[in-house]
Write a protein that holds these residues in place. Structure first.
Motif, mmCIF file in Angstrom:
data_model
loop_
_atom_site.group_PDB
_atom_site.id
_atom_site.type_symbol
_atom_site.label_atom_id
_atom_site.label_comp_id
_atom_site.label_asym_id
_atom_site.label_seq_id
_atom_site.Cartn_x
_atom_site.Cartn_y
_atom_site.Cartn_z
ATOM 1 N N SER A 54 0.835 -1.204 0.000
ATOM 2 C CA SER A 54 0.000 0.000 0.000
ATOM 3 C C SER A 54 0.866 1.250 0.000
ATOM 4 C CB SER A 54 -0.918 0.007 1.216
ATOM 5 O OG SER A 54 -0.172 0.173 2.407
ATOM 6 N N THR A 55 0.287 2.344 -0.463
ATOM 7 C CA THR A 55 0.997 3.620 -0.483
ATOM 8 C C THR A 55 1.434 4.035 0.912
ATOM 9 O OG1 THR A 55 -0.245 4.343 -2.429
ATOM 10 C CG2 THR A 55 0.791 6.052 -1.095
ATOM 11 N N GLN A 56 0.574 3.818 1.901
ATOM 12 C CA GLN A 56 0.901 4.199 3.263
ATOM 13 C C GLN A 56 2.109 3.428 3.781
ATOM 14 O OE1 GLN A 56 -2.234 3.578 6.105
ATOM 15 N NE2 GLN A 56 -1.254 4.782 7.695
ATOM 16 N N GLN A 58 4.546 2.170 2.007
ATOM 17 C CA GLN A 58 5.736 2.664 1.326
ATOM 18 C C GLN A 58 6.180 4.008 1.889
ATOM 19 O OE1 GLN A 58 5.915 2.135 -3.039
ATOM 20 N NE2 GLN A 58 3.976 1.047 -2.882
ATOM 21 N N LEU A 59 5.225 4.872 2.231
ATOM 22 C CA LEU A 59 5.563 6.173 2.801
ATOM 23 C C LEU A 59 6.192 6.019 4.185
ATOM 24 C CD1 LEU A 59 2.421 8.280 1.792
ATOM 25 C CD2 LEU A 59 4.728 8.459 0.843
ATOM 26 N N ASN A 196 6.463 6.368 -4.370
ATOM 27 C CA ASN A 196 5.918 6.591 -3.020
ATOM 28 C C ASN A 196 7.011 6.547 -1.960
ATOM 29 O OD1 ASN A 196 3.108 6.749 -3.814
ATOM 30 N ND2 ASN A 196 3.175 4.533 -4.134
ATOM 31 N N GLN A 199 9.042 9.779 -1.515
ATOM 32 C CA GLN A 199 8.351 11.030 -1.221
ATOM 33 C C GLN A 199 8.831 11.693 0.072
ATOM 34 O OE1 GLN A 199 6.374 12.922 -2.911
ATOM 35 N NE2 GLN A 199 5.882 11.602 -4.650
#
Length: 316
Positions: A54-56, A58-59, A196, A199
């Protein structure tokens, strides 16, 4: 003006390091930052192996990786400072290792010479050593534009900003800043694999480099046309962060050539805004850009000397 007395600044030390980095640049193959670049890539493979997460996730991984990459090195040098009897020498060595402007200018000069000699293939190979974007699809105008943009941004982020952080916080400050900029370059979110994950590092790097970008933009605007530069900065901003947007807007006005436009990263075309001017960039504009940037460096050093003089007068 008590803050003047707290600045760890010595204009002569800064000048000596600048001259040393220009006359005796570290060979690229032996530069200590190469080890950090390798470490950053291996760290990214370990903590960001699966793009399907998920993007979260990866962040979060990207945020933690920034601290894992920078904090141990920073603490190691902090410990060295505690035992060093010559902290100014350690300051000088760190600043020397953080400045690689000479490598950028040498590569850019060679690219300009190759383009003027109608050797586009060799020019693209040389440009690839200082650019993140793909150079294969570029024509002569594209190579010239990419190199000019790289020079303008690197002058601000990796030269003036390093000197500025050195003035404010000494070797430890410039070390943390330089490593952060290197993480942004290695984990660039423009590349699909780090879109991602990269970032967090990119956001912090852009924030910390913004003062130097705005300073460079203001100097260019004051020297080459304040009104026209202001008008160009009023256009709608797309793709670029605010600091880079203002800097490239003013650089386009100063050089009177187009900047921006589409760029390829990892075979993916990214639509970027254009900074339109009187003519497309040509090979001769590379040398012109370097001359203008060296004037910026001269003005900055005059500022360093002025602050150093105020510091001396305040103390004595």
């Amino acid at each position: 003006m008590e803050w003047l007395a707290t600045l760890p600044i010595d204009p002569l030390l800064i000048l000596a390091v600048i001259v040393a980095s220009w006359l005796f640049p570290l060979p690229e193959a032996y530069h200590p930052l190469n080890l950090f670049r390798f470490f950053a890539k291996q760290l990214a493979k370990k903590v960001n192996p699966d793009l399907s997460r998920s993007t979260q996730q990866q962040l979060i991984s990207g945020s933690l990786a920034v601290f894992v990459a920078i904090l141990p090195i920073w603490l190691l040098f902090y410990a060295l400072y505690q035992f060093s009897e010559l902290p100014w020498l350690l300051d000088a060595l760190i600043l020397y290792g953080c400045l690689d402007w000479r490598r950028q200018t040498k590569a850019a000069t060679k690219v300009g010479s190759l383009l003027q000699g109608q050797q586009l293939s060799l020019a693209k190979q040389q440009a690839a050593t200082i650019l993140l974007r793909d150079t294969k699809p570029l024509n002569e105008m594209g190579v010239s534009k990419a190199v000019i943009e790289s020079l303008v941004l690197h002058s601000s982020k990796l030269f003036l900003a390093c000197l500025g952080y050195f003035m404010l916080g000494g070797g430890l400050a410039v070390l943390a800043y330089r490593l952060l900029q290197e993480l942004q370059r290695q984990w660039n979110p423009k590349c699909q694999h780090y879109i991602n994950f990269g970032q967090p590092a990119s956001a912090i790097a852009n924030l910390t480099s913004a003062p130097a970008s705005l300073f460079s933009a203001c100097l260019l605007a004051l020297q080459y046309g304040l009104v026209n530069s202001y008008k160009k900065c009023q256009q709608h901003r797309q793709f670029f962060n605010r600091g880079s947007f203002y800097l490239l807007s003013c650089a386009s006005e100063a050089l009177q050539c187009d900047l921006g436009g589409p760029a390829y990263y990892g075979n993916i075309k990214l639509a970027r805004m254009r900074f339109n001017a009187k003519h497309p960039p040509i090979a001769a504009d590379i040398a012109k850009a370097m001359r203008q940037l060296h004037f910026l460096h001269f003005y900055f050093f005059l500022l360093v000397c002025a602050v150093g003089l105020l510091n001396y007068l305040w103390l004595y």
